[in-house]
Motif scaffolding. Structure first.
Motif, PDB file in Angstrom:
ATOM      1  N   TYR A   1      38.817  38.039  48.794  1.00  0.00           N
ATOM      2  CA  TYR A   1      38.158  37.030  48.095  1.00  0.00           C
ATOM      3  C   TYR A   1      37.827  36.806  46.647  1.00  0.00           C
ATOM      4  N   ALA A   2      38.281  35.699  46.608  1.00  0.00           N
ATOM      5  CA  ALA A   2      38.472  35.597  44.812  1.00  0.00           C
ATOM      6  C   ALA A   2      37.381  34.027  44.514  1.00  0.00           C
ATOM      7  N   ILE A   3      36.915  34.354  43.151  1.00  0.00           N
ATOM      8  CA  ILE A   3      36.399  32.438  43.360  1.00  0.00           C
ATOM      9  C   ILE A   3      37.377  32.710  41.629  1.00  0.00           C
ATOM     10  N   PRO A   4      37.881  31.281  41.418  1.00  0.00           N
ATOM     11  CA  PRO A   4      38.554  31.265  40.426  1.00  0.00           C
ATOM     12  C   PRO A   4      37.777  30.410  39.517  1.00  0.00           C
ATOM     13  N   PRO A   5      38.098  30.705  38.114  1.00  0.00           N
ATOM     14  CA  PRO A   5      37.166  30.230  36.847  1.00  0.00           C
ATOM     15  C   PRO A   5      36.320  29.256  37.563  1.00  0.00           C
ATOM     16  N   HIS A   6      35.771  28.934  36.392  1.00  0.00           N
ATOM     17  CA  HIS A   6      34.512  28.174  37.038  1.00  0.00           C
ATOM     18  C   HIS A   6      32.755  27.551  36.623  1.00  0.00           C
ATOM     19  N   THR A   7      31.890  26.366  36.005  1.00  0.00           N
ATOM     20  CA  THR A   7      30.812  27.227  35.440  1.00  0.00           C
ATOM     21  C   THR A   7      30.246  26.151  36.932  1.00  0.00           C
ATOM     22  N   HIS A   8      28.692  26.375  36.769  1.00  0.00           N
ATOM     23  CA  HIS A   8      27.640  25.805  37.250  1.00  0.00           C
ATOM     24  C   HIS A   8      26.752  24.808  36.149  1.00  0.00           C
ATOM     25  N   PRO A   9      26.837  23.349  37.413  1.00  0.00           N
ATOM     26  CA  PRO A   9      25.663  22.903  35.921  1.00  0.00           C
ATOM     27  C   PRO A   9      24.592  23.001  35.347  1.00  0.00           C
ATOM     28  N   GLY A  10      23.713  24.325  36.521  1.00  0.00           N
ATOM     29  CA  GLY A  10      22.042  25.235  35.754  1.00  0.00           C
ATOM     30  C   GLY A  10      22.945  26.828  36.225  1.00  0.00           C
ATOM     31  N   TYR A  11      21.149  27.215  35.660  1.00  0.00           N
ATOM     32  CA  TYR A  11      21.832  28.559  35.693  1.00  0.00           C
ATOM     33  C   TYR A  11      21.870  28.840  36.689  1.00  0.00           C
ATOM     34  N   GLU A  12      23.254  30.257  36.577  1.00  0.00           N
ATOM     35  CA  GLU A  12      23.957  30.988  38.117  1.00  0.00           C
ATOM     36  C   GLU A  12      23.038  32.353  37.605  1.00  0.00           C
ATOM     37  N   VAL A  13      22.241  32.762  38.992  1.00  0.00           N
ATOM     38  CA  VAL A  13      21.292  34.369  38.616  1.00  0.00           C
ATOM     39  C   VAL A  13      21.444  34.460  39.990  1.00  0.00           C
ATOM     40  N   VAL A  14      22.258  35.773  40.016  1.00  0.00           N
ATOM     41  CA  VAL A  14      23.064  36.879  40.871  1.00  0.00           C
ATOM     42  C   VAL A  14      22.634  38.392  41.294  1.00  0.00           C
ATOM     43  N   THR A  15      22.824  38.483  42.353  1.00  0.00           N
ATOM     44  CA  THR A  15      22.310  40.050  42.259  1.00  0.00           C
ATOM     45  C   THR A  15      23.215  40.507  43.880  1.00  0.00           C
TER      46      THR A  15
END
Length: 156
Positions: free
Chosen positions: A73-87
């Motif tokens: 799986y892949a997610i191409p270049p992108h942005t988010h409108p708020g903070y992205e906080v990931v574990t």
């Protein structure tokens, strides 16, 4: 159409069920076997599954969302409108920064890894193995692809 609106449409199935979306003042306790996976919103490439553990990603406020992606799986270049906080809970992610996806420029993030990005930060990710991520942040959450042609909704 605003990113939040697009995401809201995509998450109706996720957040519309009481078993998945919890009231903001409710407590939440999940053992791994209690997580209910459904098809991820159409704003993500096909093949991923998602589970909302707390809150509502389409509304203002805290939420917890798990994303399970298959090998390859892949997610191409992108942005988010708020903070992205990931574990990274299981598997591994190959995480890269910037507006152009370059697999050679990624950093391997095994299970237990964490990353947090400010709003509008362009990034991309690849997964060689099935992987589960957990996103804990404030909504509304959305995704905007750097290249609009990468948006899976354009082909659906």
């Amino acid at each position: 159409m605003k990113i939040a609106s697009i995401f809201a449409v995509g998450l109706i199935g996720l957040c519309g069920t009481a078993s998945l979306a919890l009231a903001e003042d409710a407590h939440a306790i999940f053992a791994p076997g209690d997580v209910k996976w459904v098809e991820a919103p159409k704003m993500l490439p096909a093949g991923a599954q998602a589970a909302v553990l707390f809150g509502n990603p389409t509304k203002k406020g805290l939420f917890a969302l798990r994303l399970k992606v298959p090998s390859g799986y892949a997610i191409p270049p992108h942005t988010h409108p708020g903070y992205e906080v990931v574990t990274v809970l299981s598997g591994a992610a190959k995480f890269g920064m910037g507006k152009t996806a370059d697999r050679a420029a990624t950093k391997a993030l095994p299970a237990g890894s964490f990353f947090a990005l400010p709003p509008g930060t362009a990034h991309f990710v690849y997964f060689d193995d099935e992987t589960v991520l957990q996103i804990n942040t404030n909504g509304p959450w959305g995704i905007k692809y750097v290249n609009p042609a990468d948006d899976p909704q354009k082909s659906q």
